[in-house]
Design a protein around this motif. Sequence first.
Motif, PDB file in Angstrom:
ATOM      1  N   SER A  38       0.853  -1.190   0.000  1.00 61.50           N
ATOM      2  CA  SER A  38       0.000   0.000   0.000  1.00 61.50           C
ATOM      3  C   SER A  38       0.888   1.238   0.000  1.00 61.50           C
ATOM      4  O   SER A  38       1.859   1.305   0.763  1.00 61.50           O
ATOM      5  CB  SER A  38      -0.901   0.029   1.241  1.00 61.50           C
ATOM      6  OG  SER A  38      -1.663  -1.140   1.330  1.00 61.50           O
ATOM      7  N   GLN A  40       2.415   4.815   0.737  1.00 63.70           N
ATOM      8  CA  GLN A  40       2.550   5.500   2.017  1.00 63.70           C
ATOM      9  C   GLN A  40       2.701   7.004   1.800  1.00 63.70           C
ATOM     10  O   GLN A  40       3.180   7.450   0.756  1.00 63.70           O
ATOM     11  CB  GLN A  40       3.764   4.956   2.780  1.00 63.70           C
ATOM     12  CG  GLN A  40       3.652   3.470   3.104  1.00 63.70           C
ATOM     13  CD  GLN A  40       4.887   2.924   3.786  1.00 63.70           C
ATOM     14  OE1 GLN A  40       5.752   3.685   4.221  1.00 63.70           O
ATOM     15  NE2 GLN A  40       4.973   1.593   3.892  1.00 63.70           N
ATOM     16  N   ARG A  75       0.154   4.466   5.817  1.00 69.16           N
ATOM     17  CA  ARG A  75      -0.206   3.816   4.557  1.00 69.16           C
ATOM     18  C   ARG A  75      -1.625   4.200   4.190  1.00 69.16           C
ATOM     19  O   ARG A  75      -2.482   4.404   5.066  1.00 69.16           O
ATOM     20  CB  ARG A  75      -0.063   2.305   4.664  1.00 69.16           C
ATOM     21  CG  ARG A  75      -0.957   1.666   5.701  1.00 69.16           C
ATOM     22  CD  ARG A  75      -0.745   0.176   5.781  1.00 69.16           C
ATOM     23  NE  ARG A  75      -1.777  -0.430   6.623  1.00 69.16           N
ATOM     24  CZ  ARG A  75      -2.361  -1.599   6.372  1.00 69.16           C
ATOM     25  NH1 ARG A  75      -1.988  -2.308   5.319  1.00 69.16           N
ATOM     26  NH2 ARG A  75      -3.280  -2.068   7.170  1.00 69.16           N
ATOM     27  N   ARG A  77      -5.018   3.183   3.103  1.00 61.68           N
ATOM     28  CA  ARG A  77      -5.783   1.935   3.093  1.00 61.68           C
ATOM     29  C   ARG A  77      -7.213   2.208   3.528  1.00 61.68           C
ATOM     30  O   ARG A  77      -7.451   2.982   4.470  1.00 61.68           O
ATOM     31  CB  ARG A  77      -5.147   0.931   4.051  1.00 61.68           C
ATOM     32  CG  ARG A  77      -5.523  -0.504   3.830  1.00 61.68           C
ATOM     33  CD  ARG A  77      -4.691  -1.152   2.761  1.00 61.68           C
ATOM     34  NE  ARG A  77      -5.019  -2.575   2.632  1.00 61.68           N
ATOM     35  CZ  ARG A  77      -4.325  -3.436   1.931  1.00 61.68           C
ATOM     36  NH1 ARG A  77      -3.239  -3.031   1.274  1.00 61.68           N
ATOM     37  NH2 ARG A  77      -4.666  -4.697   1.865  1.00 61.68           N
ATOM     38  N   ASP A 209       0.958  -4.395   5.871  1.00 59.93           N
ATOM     39  CA  ASP A 209       0.737  -4.825   4.489  1.00 59.93           C
ATOM     40  C   ASP A 209       0.931  -6.329   4.347  1.00 59.93           C
ATOM     41  O   ASP A 209       0.142  -7.010   3.674  1.00 59.93           O
ATOM     42  CB  ASP A 209       1.696  -4.097   3.539  1.00 59.93           C
ATOM     43  CG  ASP A 209       1.235  -2.682   3.223  1.00 59.93           C
ATOM     44  OD1 ASP A 209       0.052  -2.383   3.477  1.00 59.93           O
ATOM     45  OD2 ASP A 209       2.048  -1.888   2.731  1.00 59.93           O
ATOM     46  N   ARG A 579      -9.686  -0.765  -4.839  1.00 61.69           N
ATOM     47  CA  ARG A 579      -8.612  -0.735  -3.847  1.00 61.69           C
ATOM     48  C   ARG A 579      -7.311  -0.247  -4.471  1.00 61.69           C
ATOM     49  O   ARG A 579      -6.568   0.510  -3.848  1.00 61.69           O
ATOM     50  CB  ARG A 579      -8.406  -2.116  -3.223  1.00 61.69           C
ATOM     51  CG  ARG A 579      -7.318  -2.101  -2.150  1.00 61.69           C
ATOM     52  CD  ARG A 579      -7.363  -3.300  -1.247  1.00 61.69           C
ATOM     53  NE  ARG A 579      -6.984  -4.526  -1.946  1.00 61.69           N
ATOM     54  CZ  ARG A 579      -6.941  -5.720  -1.345  1.00 61.69           C
ATOM     55  NH1 ARG A 579      -7.265  -5.834  -0.073  1.00 61.69           N
ATOM     56  NH2 ARG A 579      -6.608  -6.790  -2.043  1.00 61.69           N
ATOM     57  N   SER A 583      -5.099   2.476  -2.835  1.00 61.31           N
ATOM     58  CA  SER A 583      -3.857   2.060  -2.173  1.00 61.31           C
ATOM     59  C   SER A 583      -2.714   1.778  -3.136  1.00 61.31           C
ATOM     60  O   SER A 583      -1.573   1.657  -2.703  1.00 61.31           O
ATOM     61  CB  SER A 583      -4.108   0.787  -1.336  1.00 61.31           C
ATOM     62  OG  SER A 583      -5.129   1.008  -0.395  1.00 61.31           O
TER      63      SER A 583
END
Length: 624
Positions: A38, A40, A75, A77, A209, A579, A583
């Motif tokens: 993911s 950051q 991160r 998410r 992760d 997603r 991410s």
Amino acid sequence: MGSTFSGIELGKRSIMANTDAITTAGHNISNASTEGYSRQRVQIKEFDPLYKPDLTRPERPGQIGQGVDVQSVNRIRDELLDKRIVAQANQESYWDTRSKYYTMLEQIYNEPYDVSVRSNMDKFWESWQELSIHPENQSARQAVVTRGVTLTDSIKQRWEGLTGVADIVDGDIKATVQQVNNYTSQIAELNSEIVRSRAMGDNPNDLLDRRDLLVDKLSQLVNITTDNRDPDEFMVHVDGRVIVQGSISREIGLEPRYDDTGYSKLIWTDTGNDAFFSGGSLGALVELRDVDIRNEIQSLNTMTMNFSDLVNDVHRNAVGANKVTGLDFFVQHPFVENTNGNYDRNGDGQLDTSYIFRFSGKNKLELTQQIGLDGVMTLSGVNGNVVIPYNHTDTVETVIARINDSESEVKAYLDKDNHLVLKATTSQDISNPDFVIRHVEDSGFFLAGYSGILNGPGEENAYDFAQPDAVNALVEGTQFAVSPVYNPSAYVEVNKVIRNDVMNVAAGYLDSAGNAFTGDARAAVEIASIRNTKVMVGGMRTFDDYFADTVTNVGLKGEQAETNLLSQNAIMDDLHNLRDSISGVNIDEELAEIMKFQHGYNAAAKFITVWDSLIDTVINRLGV
């Protein structure tokens, strides 16, 4: 007043913050192709001002800023989206597994017509039809024997194909169980590392992760949900049971099932209780092995048992061209050598069970005759014993239909001599044996005095297989047959006595004087007519209906799996794309971030240079 060197500190903080931001962007670019990573972002906030709002502060408006500070590296998410993906993933893998294996099953049933079980059975019936026209012809008898051997070989070949797929599924189950145990163990270990990292005030993004990736992989194997309300005790549930709790994980084990397959059942190793899974590839594999493929094998066994039993019922009462009678055309291997079917089921060295497949009443009945009796029969069924009532206005045909339409695993019919026959079917419960009559009881006299099966009414005269010599509950002289070994379709064959001398093939009957006429073909006609007669092959249908239904059933289930897989693929693609948009790492976006913070770094460096020049003026040039 502020420090003369405060500007140097302010510029240093800016350089460090921009350096961290550039480093994080570089980390993102480096892991752009890393599975489960993911992106950051550095969370930057202003540093605490020089003056705080208290009574000691100088009397000036506003606060003097002290630059920037890196608060954390987070991160990006969406936890709700992650939970939805985890909850949905098991369905995709479930249907993917079923689709893959039903393709293999379809290949077994879609065999070339000229070598299929159905075509060989058609040829077998045709050979009996030919024998009925030329009963004196030896070549016609040879054709019956040869086609019978070909038919049994094709039945065995189908059984081998089905069990071969089941063996592959069983191997996949063992491998999948190891994967599940491996993932849960790794998740538990990561939970410990994450808790330790957080306790030190760190943000363990990469560890999170890795854990989320393992959870995603685990969700494809079993139907799981996650609970992270307590950050110190991340939990994973499978079908409502805890499988990971913080640093503790539960293991799934394999335990022998004690049947002829050699397969194992799934258990929880810590409790020894049976483990059940409703989704994911593991749930699909267990269902395929223990339900779908087992049903196909049981269906083939049922067809084989009924087919051979019906042919034998005629053949053993008929006579061959060499005047020999009493021979079964097809033979099976009995489950036990004991003539009463006694068997040591629990393995303690003592005979404790009776394995009986079929018994016939001694009295002749008429289908249309009213029985004139009231009572209740109790027969072993799918979910315990099944109660079947009858009354005095019922005909024999009505009572038989009521037995066959019930959920009992005992079926009834009248044989060629009009004797009532009770015959066991396959068992839905794996713990119960196939083709074994487990319980027969009658509160009245239909199964006792009327049909001549049981010694008497009531529980005290009931037949129950959970004891040796259970056949003592039957009327003396009642004919019964010991159950065959597991999977009779794997062992059925034409009687060797008949194969060695085709003149043993029976085409006619003895007359009242005990003589056999060469031109008599009544038995051959009767066997040939079985082809279009409705018999108990799982239900009242012909053998042609059976073959049509089995092929259709496999085809429809394969189509269902493929259709649902396409639907689940579309759903999961949308979720994964969503997603990834949140991410996932976008190289262009990260390069733009690097350029932005590079300019910030350069500006901070210029600021320090200017401040250094100011300090130099103050220190070295004032007063000159």
